[in-house]
Design a protein around this motif. Structure first.
Motif: not given
Length: 544
Positions: A41, A64-67, A300-302, A305, A346
Motif C-alpha cells: 500500500r 489499486k488498494n489505495e492511491q 480518486k483514491n489518492s 481525494d 465518501n
C-alpha cells in the motif's frame, strides 16, 4: 550487476500484485540483492520511506488498494521526501500514451514496462545504481540544502576523466543547480554552450528558463514555440509557454496552453488546478467546471481525494449555472448535487455543514427563492473566518453578493486577500482572481443572473444608455455568453446609429465589439438570435 553494489543496496518494492511481487523478488535475488523490503500500500510505503533511507525504490504505477504509484511519487517529490541519492524506478503493464507521458513528466530515474526479463532488469538497475553511487557526494550536499557546495563538488566531478561516462547526467544536473542557485546569467551561458556542441532538449528547456528568469521574454518565446512543435519537448514547452503568458497577463492564451498540456498528460493535478484558476480569471465558467470535475476524477483514491475538491465541483457548477442560459440551469444544479452526494458517501464524517448551507443558499437563489437563500445565510457562523477554508470563504462572499448583501461580501474578500498575502503557498493566480473579484463586486452590485434580466427590461423601456451600461457589466463577468454578447452588440449598434458624433462611430473598431463578435461566432445561437445577429451585423456594416 556488480555483486558488491547489489548487496550494499537497500531496496523497497511497492506492489500489490502477488505474482508480480513474487517475480520481482526472484529477479532481484538472482541479481544479488539481499536487503529487500516490501509494501503493498502507498501509505505503508510512505511510512517506511520516512523511517529509513533506501538506495533503490521499485514501485508499481498501478497500485489499486489505495492511491496509485503516480501520486505516491508526486507526494514524495512535492514534499522533498525522496532524497536525490535514492534511485526510483516505476514499473507498469500499461504503456498507453497518456500513462507514458505522465510517468516521463514526473521524471523518475527509470521506467520499466512489464513484462521484463532478469537480464533487462540487470542492465537497467546496474547502470542506474552505478550512476547514483558516482554522484552520491553531490546528491548528499543537495540533500543538506547546501546547493553552492553541491555545485562546486559537481565542478570537481566534471574535471575528472574517470567520470566521463557520467558527464551527460552531471552536465544536466549542473544546469539545474545553476538555476536553483539563481545564477541565471551563468546558466544562460552554460546552456548556450551545451547547445553549441549538441542540441539537447534539456539544454533548450534550461535556456528558456534562464531567459524567463532574466526577463528576456522574446528570446524565450521564440525558442519555446519551436519546442512546442516537437513531440519529445511538447509538454514541457506548453508549460513554459503558459508561464510566459501568465507573466504577461495573457490569461486566455495561458488557459489554452495549459489545456493543451493537460490533454497530453491528463493525470497532472497541479496543471488542472492552474486551469481552474485561469478559467476563473477569464470568467470561463464552463472550463472552470470541467477542470474541477477532472480533479475529482483523477484524485480518486489518492492523497488528494478530500471533501474540498467535491465542494469545488459543486461551487463551479453553480458559478456556471449562474451565468448560463436558463434551460441549462437545472442540468448544472443536478450535476452539482450528484457531486455533493458522492462527497457525503465518501466522507460521511466531514465537518462541512456551513459550506453546504452556502451551496444550498446559492441553489435557492438560482430558483428565485431569494428570501429563503438570505435566511439560510443568516444561520452561518461568522466567527471562524480565520480558520475557514479560503475556497469556503470565497463561495460565501459570492452567496452574500448574489442576495444583495454587498458589504458583507466585500469584507469576506478583504479577509481572503489578507490570508493569501500571508500564505506563500497560495498561488499568485488565485490572489489575482480574488483581487479581480473585489473590483468587480465593488463596481457591479447585481449578480450575474440579475444583470442581463435588468438590462433587457431597461432596453424594453427605451432607456438605452442604462441598458448599455448594464449589458457591459454583464459581459464583463460573462464574456463567454453569446446571448449577452448579442444583446450588448445590438444595444451598441442602435446607440451608434442614433448618435451623430464621430467619436461614437470610431468606437466601431473597439475591443468590446470585437470581443462580442468573437463570443457570438464561437457560441451557439437560437434561430431567432441568429436572425437578430445578422440584422445587427448589417447595421454595423452600414455604419462602417
Amino acid at each position: 550487476m556488480n555483486l558488491k553494489l547489489a548487496r550494499q543496496t537497500r531496496v523497497l518494492v511497492i506492489d500489490d500484485q502477488v505474482l508480480a511481487k513474487g517475480y520481482l523478488k526472484y529477479s532481484l535475488e538472482e541479481l544479488g540483492f539481499q536487503n529487500i523490503e516490501y509494501a503493498d500500500r502507498a501509505s505503508n510505503a510512505l511510512s517506511a520511506i520516512r523511517r529509513h533511507h533506501y538506495d533503490l525504490i521499485v514501485c508499481s504505477y498501478d497500485l489499486k488498494n489505495e492511491q496509485d504509484g503516480y501520486f505516491l511519487y508526486d507526494q514524495l517529490k512535492e514534499h522533498n521526501e525522496l532524497p536525490p541519492s535514492t534511485a526510483f524506478v516505476f514499473i507498469s503493464a500499461d504503456t498507453t500514451a497518456d500513462i507514458v507521458h505522465s510517468i516521463v513528466e514526473l521524471q523518475p530515474d527509470d521506467f520499466l514496462a512489464k513484462p521484463f526479463t532478469v537480464r533487462e532488469l540487470d542492465r537497467r538497475l546496474g547502470r542506474l545504481l552505478t550512476r547514483k553511487k558516482a554522484l552520491k557526494p553531490v546528491y548528499q550536499l543537495i540533500e543538506q540544502s547546501t546547493l553552492d557546495k553541491a555545485l562546486l563538488e559537481l565542478e570537481n566531478f566534471l574535471t575528472e576523466p574517470k567520470n566521463s561516462e557520467f558527464f551527460p547526467l552531471a552536465l544536466k544536473l549542473k544546469g539545474e543547480l545553476l538555476l536553483a542557485c539563481c545564477h541565471y546569467e551563468e546558466a544562460r551561458e552554460f546552456y548556450q554552450a551545451i547547445i553549441n556542441v549538441q542540441n539537447f532538449t534539456w539544454a533548450q528547456l534550461g535556456l528558456i528558463k534562464s531567459y524567463i528568469s532574466l526577463d528576456q521574454d522574446e528570446e524565450a518565446e521564440k525558442l519555446v514555440i519551436e519546442l512546442a512543435l516537437k513531440q519529445d519537448s511538447m509538454l514541457a514547452a506548453y508549460d513554459l509557454l503558459a508561464a510566459l503568458q501568465i507573466k504577461h497577463h495573457e490569461f486566455e492564451d495561458a488557459l489554452e496552453s495549459v489545456e493543451v498540456a493537460s490533454a497530453i498528460s491528463p493525470r497532472n493535478l497541479h496543471r488542472h488546478a492552474k486551469a481552474l484558476d485561469l478559467s476563473r480569471l477569464t470568467h470561463d465558467y464552463e472550463s472552470q467546471f470541467e477542470a474541477a470535475k477532472k480533479i475529482v476524477k483523477i484524485a480518486k483514491n489518492s492523497i488528494h481525494d478530500k471533501p474540498e475538491i467535491y465542494l469545488n465541483v459543486a461551487r463551479s457548477g453553480i458559478d456556471f449555472a449562474m451565468t448560463a442560459e436558463e434551460e441549462h440551469t437545472k442540468r448544472l444544479i443536478k450535476q452539482s448535487t450528484e457531486y455533493l452526494k458522492q462527497l457525503k458517501s465518501n466522507f460521511p464524517k466531514a465537518d462541512i455543514d456551513d459550506q453546504l448551507k452556502v451551496i444550498d443558499a446559492r441553489m435557492l437563489y438560482l430558483e428565485d427563492e431569494v428570501d429563503n437563500a438570505r435566511a439560510l445565510l443568516n444561520q452561518l457562523n461568522n466567527d471562524a473566518w480565520e480558520t475557514e477554508s479560503i475556497e469556503g470563504l470565497l463561495d460565501k462572499a459570492k452567496a452574500f453578493h448574489e442576495v444583495g448583501i454587498q458589504d458583507h461580501a466585500l469584507k469576506i474578500l478583504d479577509m481572503i486577500e489578507r490570508r493569501c498575502n500571508n500564505d506563500p503557498a497560495q498561488s499568485d493566480l488565485f490572489l489575482q482572481y480574488v483581487q479581480q473579484e473585489k473590483v468587480e463586486k465593488t463596481e457591479i452590485k447585481l449578480s450575474p443572473k440579475a444583470l442581463n434580466n435588468n438590462a433587457v427590461i431597461q432596453y424594453q423601456r427605451g432607456d438605452l444608455q442604462k441598458a448599455l451600461e448594464t449589458f457591459r457589466q454583464a459581459f464583463t463577468i460573462m464574456p463567454k455568453n453569446p446571448s449577452i454578447a448579442l444583446n450588448l452588440l445590438q444595444a451598441t449598434a442602435i446607440n451608434l446609429k442614433e448618435s451623430s458624433s464621430d467619436a461614437a462611430k470610431e468606437s466601431l473598431n473597439s475591443t468590446l465589439i470585437h470581443n462580442c463578435l468573437k463570443t457570438i461566432e464561437s457560441g451557439r445561437l437560437s434561430e431567432e438570435q441568429e436572425q437578430r445577429y445578422q440584422r445587427v451585423k448589417s447595421v454595423l456594416k452600414d455604419l462602417t
